[in-house]
Design an enzyme around this catalytic site. Structure first.
Site, PDB file in Angstrom:
ATOM      1  N   SER A  20     -33.196 -33.176  17.448  1.00 54.44           N
ATOM      2  CA  SER A  20     -31.882 -33.806  17.261  1.00 54.44           C
ATOM      3  C   SER A  20     -31.933 -34.561  15.943  1.00 54.44           C
ATOM      4  CB  SER A  20     -31.652 -34.790  18.416  1.00 54.44           C
ATOM      5  OG  SER A  20     -30.605 -35.682  18.132  1.00 54.44           O
ATOM      6  N   TYR A  37     -34.575 -41.500  24.148  1.00 55.91           N
ATOM      7  CA  TYR A  37     -34.168 -40.243  23.504  1.00 55.91           C
ATOM      8  C   TYR A  37     -34.703 -40.186  22.075  1.00 55.91           C
ATOM      9  CZ  TYR A  37     -30.890 -36.412  22.344  1.00 55.91           C
ATOM     10  OH  TYR A  37     -30.323 -35.222  21.976  1.00 55.91           O
TER      11      TYR A  37
HETATM   12  P1  NAD Z   1     -26.394 -29.910  28.421  1.00 58.27           P
HETATM   13  O1  NAD Z   1     -26.365 -31.086  29.329  1.00 58.27           O
HETATM   14  O2  NAD Z   1     -25.156 -29.095  28.224  1.00 58.27           O
HETATM   15  O3  NAD Z   1     -27.549 -28.904  28.837  1.00 58.27           O
HETATM   16  C1  NAD Z   1     -28.810 -29.359  29.224  1.00 58.27           C
HETATM   17  C2  NAD Z   1     -29.527 -28.252  29.919  1.00 58.27           C
HETATM   18  O4  NAD Z   1     -30.803 -28.759  30.340  1.00 58.27           O
HETATM   19  C3  NAD Z   1     -28.816 -27.742  31.173  1.00 58.27           C
HETATM   20  O5  NAD Z   1     -29.034 -26.355  31.306  1.00 58.27           O
HETATM   21  C4  NAD Z   1     -29.532 -28.498  32.292  1.00 58.27           C
HETATM   22  O6  NAD Z   1     -29.470 -27.831  33.553  1.00 58.27           O
HETATM   23  C5  NAD Z   1     -30.943 -28.508  31.731  1.00 58.27           C
HETATM   24  N1  NAD Z   1     -31.794 -29.525  32.333  1.00 58.27           N
HETATM   25  C6  NAD Z   1     -31.571 -30.854  32.446  1.00 58.27           C
HETATM   26  N2  NAD Z   1     -32.596 -31.427  33.096  1.00 58.27           N
HETATM   27  C7  NAD Z   1     -33.471 -30.450  33.383  1.00 58.27           C
HETATM   28  C8  NAD Z   1     -34.715 -30.406  34.055  1.00 58.27           C
HETATM   29  N3  NAD Z   1     -35.282 -31.504  34.566  1.00 58.27           N
HETATM   30  N4  NAD Z   1     -35.341 -29.212  34.180  1.00 58.27           N
HETATM   31  C9  NAD Z   1     -34.767 -28.079  33.694  1.00 58.27           C
HETATM   32  N5  NAD Z   1     -33.597 -28.059  33.053  1.00 58.27           N
HETATM   33  C10 NAD Z   1     -32.968 -29.234  32.904  1.00 58.27           C
HETATM   34  O7  NAD Z   1     -26.931 -30.497  27.029  1.00 58.27           O
HETATM   35  P2  NAD Z   1     -26.920 -29.942  25.533  1.00 58.27           P
HETATM   36  O8  NAD Z   1     -26.061 -30.855  24.745  1.00 58.27           O
HETATM   37  O9  NAD Z   1     -26.683 -28.477  25.509  1.00 58.27           O
HETATM   38  O10 NAD Z   1     -28.426 -30.272  25.114  1.00 58.27           O
HETATM   39  C11 NAD Z   1     -29.413 -29.302  24.926  1.00 58.27           C
HETATM   40  C12 NAD Z   1     -30.470 -29.871  23.996  1.00 58.27           C
HETATM   41  O11 NAD Z   1     -29.873 -30.161  22.734  1.00 58.27           O
HETATM   42  C13 NAD Z   1     -31.094 -31.171  24.487  1.00 58.27           C
HETATM   43  O12 NAD Z   1     -32.478 -31.161  24.217  1.00 58.27           O
HETATM   44  C14 NAD Z   1     -30.393 -32.220  23.663  1.00 58.27           C
HETATM   45  O13 NAD Z   1     -31.161 -33.365  23.500  1.00 58.27           O
HETATM   46  C15 NAD Z   1     -30.217 -31.465  22.358  1.00 58.27           C
HETATM   47  N6  NAD Z   1     -29.172 -31.996  21.491  1.00 58.27           N
HETATM   48  C16 NAD Z   1     -27.883 -32.068  21.905  1.00 58.27           C
HETATM   49  C17 NAD Z   1     -26.936 -32.585  21.032  1.00 58.27           C
HETATM   50  C18 NAD Z   1     -25.497 -32.680  21.406  1.00 58.27           C
HETATM   51  O14 NAD Z   1     -24.734 -33.308  20.653  1.00 58.27           O
HETATM   52  N7  NAD Z   1     -25.061 -32.097  22.499  1.00 58.27           N
HETATM   53  C19 NAD Z   1     -27.314 -33.039  19.774  1.00 58.27           C
HETATM   54  C20 NAD Z   1     -28.638 -32.953  19.395  1.00 58.27           C
HETATM   55  C21 NAD Z   1     -29.565 -32.434  20.258  1.00 58.27           C
END
Ligand code: NAD
Length: 262
Positions: free
Chosen positions: A144, A157
């Site tokens: 991130s 985080y």
């Molecule tokens: P999201 O909540 O849409 O998806 C998260 C996924 O992780 C889901 O499939 C959920 O079921 C799974 N998950 C959660 N806990 C889990 C566990 N204990 N075991 C297995 N699976 C688990 O979130 P997202 O925004 O798509 O995030 C995905 C990645 O991208 C994360 O690592 C997040 O930190 C990173 N990220 C997101 C953003 C953003 O703005 N959305 C920005 C930077 C980084």
């Protein structure tokens, strides 16, 4: 177009958001895909299968809870047994918790670290021997902007994502003489359920309309004023997994609407 016919891609946390977009992109390029994550698994399977370009490519799901090392171990053994190992590993599963450090519940700290950082250590530790045997591998860790800079109230985080960027560099060095690469990507705001929860919390605490809360959240950090999309990130992961990126190693590649340019 880059194709991954015959390759096996494991994307953790791929039932939603960014992970689902990445899984879809690999299926569209001919890879077998192993999904992981909670929620509507059947919908995710149907979505990724619908994107598949090769009729023989398999799309399966493993329900491992990434906070539990024994379940991560079981998932990696399943990948070995069913697919003969993982060629492309995308460590994407992640959660967020927002609170001032002195009010940060220790069990939330533990959960964020376990899912966002420690799980990637375990998947890489367990995937690397097969990748070395095969003489090829790609690892992309979804970090991130918070792997590079901080924001208040995101202690766990930010710590986990900085850790993941560091871990990525270590693995890149340890694999530098091989055809295995390890890189991190650093997205800015992406409108997924993880961020929608933060928009809703802001709207509730500041008595704002959802749309206003969303605009405020964006304008505070992301100069482009636009969300990054899962599809854009998926194309970056595809590139990092391609032959053209064979000498891209140990980077923390931003896609953040100029967030970290400031
Ligand atoms: P999201 O909540 O849409 O998806 C998260 C996924 O992780 C889901 O499939 C959920 O079921 C799974 N998950 C959660 N806990 C889990 C566990 N204990 N075991 C297995 N699976 C688990 O979130 P997202 O925004 O798509 O995030 C995905 C990645 O991208 C994360 O690592 C997040 O930190 C990173 N990220 C997101 C953003 C953003 O703005 N959305 C920005 C930077 C980084």
């Amino acid at each position: 177009m880059t194709t991954f016919s015959g390759k096996v891609a494991l994307v953790t946390g791929s039932t939603s958001g960014i992970g689902l977009g990445i899984a879809r992109a690999f299926a569209a390029r001919g890879a077998h895909v192993l999904l992981n994550g909670f929620g509507n698994v059947e919908a995710a399977l149907a979505d990724v299968r619908g994107a598949a370009s090769e009729p023989d490519a398999r799309v399966l799901h493993h329900p491992a809870d990434m906070s539990r090392p024994s379940e991560v171990d079981a998932m990696m053994r399943y990948a070995d047994d069913v697919f003969g190992g993982v060629d492309i590993l995308v460590n994407n599963a992640g959660i967020q918790h927002v609170a001032p450090v002195e009010a940060f519940a220790p069990e939330r700290w533990d959960a964020v670290l376990a899912i966002n950082l420690t799980s990637a250590f375990h998947t890489m530790r367990l995937a690397l021997p097969r990748m070395r045997d095969k003489g090829w591998g790609r690892i992309v860790n979804v970090a991130s902007v918070h792997g590079l800079v901080a924001s208040a109230y995101k202690a766990a985080y930010v710590a986990a994502k900085h850790g993941l960027v560091g871990l990525t560099k270590v693995v890149a060095l340890e694999t530098a003489r091989t055809n295995i690469t390890c890189n991190a990507i650093c997205p800015g705001w992406v409108l997924t359920p993880l961020v929608q929860a933060q928009v809703e919390a802001r709207a509730a605490s500041s008595h704002l309309a959802l749309e206003t809360a969303r605009d405020e959240l964006l304008s505070e950090k992301q100069p482009s004023g636009q969300f990054v999309t899962p599809e854009q990130l998926a194309e970056l992961v595809v590139f990092l997994s391609s032959d053209a990126a064979a000498q891209v190693r140990g980077v923390a590649w931003t896609m953040d609407g100029a967030w970290t340019a400031q």
